[in-house]
Motif scaffolding. Structure first.
Motif, PDB file in Angstrom:
ATOM      1  N   SER A  88      -5.334 -58.530  11.486  1.00  0.00           N
ATOM      2  CA  SER A  88      -6.489 -57.635  11.456  1.00  0.00           C
ATOM      3  C   SER A  88      -6.128 -56.191  11.103  1.00  0.00           C
ATOM      4  N   PRO A  90      -5.829 -53.162   8.989  1.00  0.00           N
ATOM      5  CA  PRO A  90      -6.612 -52.867   7.773  1.00  0.00           C
ATOM      6  C   PRO A  90      -5.820 -52.974   6.479  1.00  0.00           C
ATOM      7  N   ASP A  94      -6.912 -55.496   3.557  1.00  0.00           N
ATOM      8  CA  ASP A  94      -7.169 -54.993   2.206  1.00  0.00           C
ATOM      9  C   ASP A  94      -6.278 -55.693   1.178  1.00  0.00           C
TER      10      ASP A  94
END
Length: 149
Positions: A88, A90, A94
């Motif tokens: 999780s 970021p 991404d």
């Protein structure tokens, strides 16, 4: 019958512990009323039987499952939570989204164009390709170690 109930109430009020319990019930009449409405709704909708079935299921499972099994499941869940917390991040999200978009759109197969050995060797000089190969090789090493046990 009214005198029987009155006598019973009088005897309960004479006992200090019972009197305190009765006062508590009267003081919480609103909460008790709301709880009874909730229970009535559960019974009318059939949810009471479902909840009762779930309670029996949990009780039966608890009788069948040993502490070692619970500890094993707990260890697995802890590992999964650790993996999820890392996934999780970021930056990881991404990167994975960009990778999946590039694969599904076909964009990743278009550039850079590798036409032969010399163009492949030229691409290997790219620092990002070099870093990606290092990651891929380390993943393959980890898979090899896991598969050789």
């Amino acid at each position: 019958m009214s005198s029987d109930i009155t006598g019973m109430i009088d005897s309960k009020l004479a006992d200090p512990a019972s009197r305190k319990a009765i006062e508590s019930i009267i003081g919480n009449a609103g909460t008790i009323s709301d709880s009874l409405k909730w229970i009535k709704t559960l019974r009318e909708t059939g949810m009471a039987e479902s909840l009762q079935g779930l309670a029996y299921l949990v009780a039966n499972l608890r009788g069948m499952i040993t502490d070692d099994m619970l500890n094993g499941v707990s260890a697995i869940l802890n590992s999964l939570l650790e993996i999820l917390s890392r996934i999780s991040d970021p930056q990881v999200v991404d990167g994975v989204v960009a990778l999946l978009d590039g694969i599904s759109s076909g964009r990743l197969s278009k550039e850079p164009r590798v036409h032969g050995t010399f163009s492949l060797l030229g691409e290997l000089k790219d620092p990002e390709v070099e870093a990606g190969l290092a990651v891929a090789i380390n993943i393959l090493k980890g898979l090899g170690k896991a598969g050789s046990k």
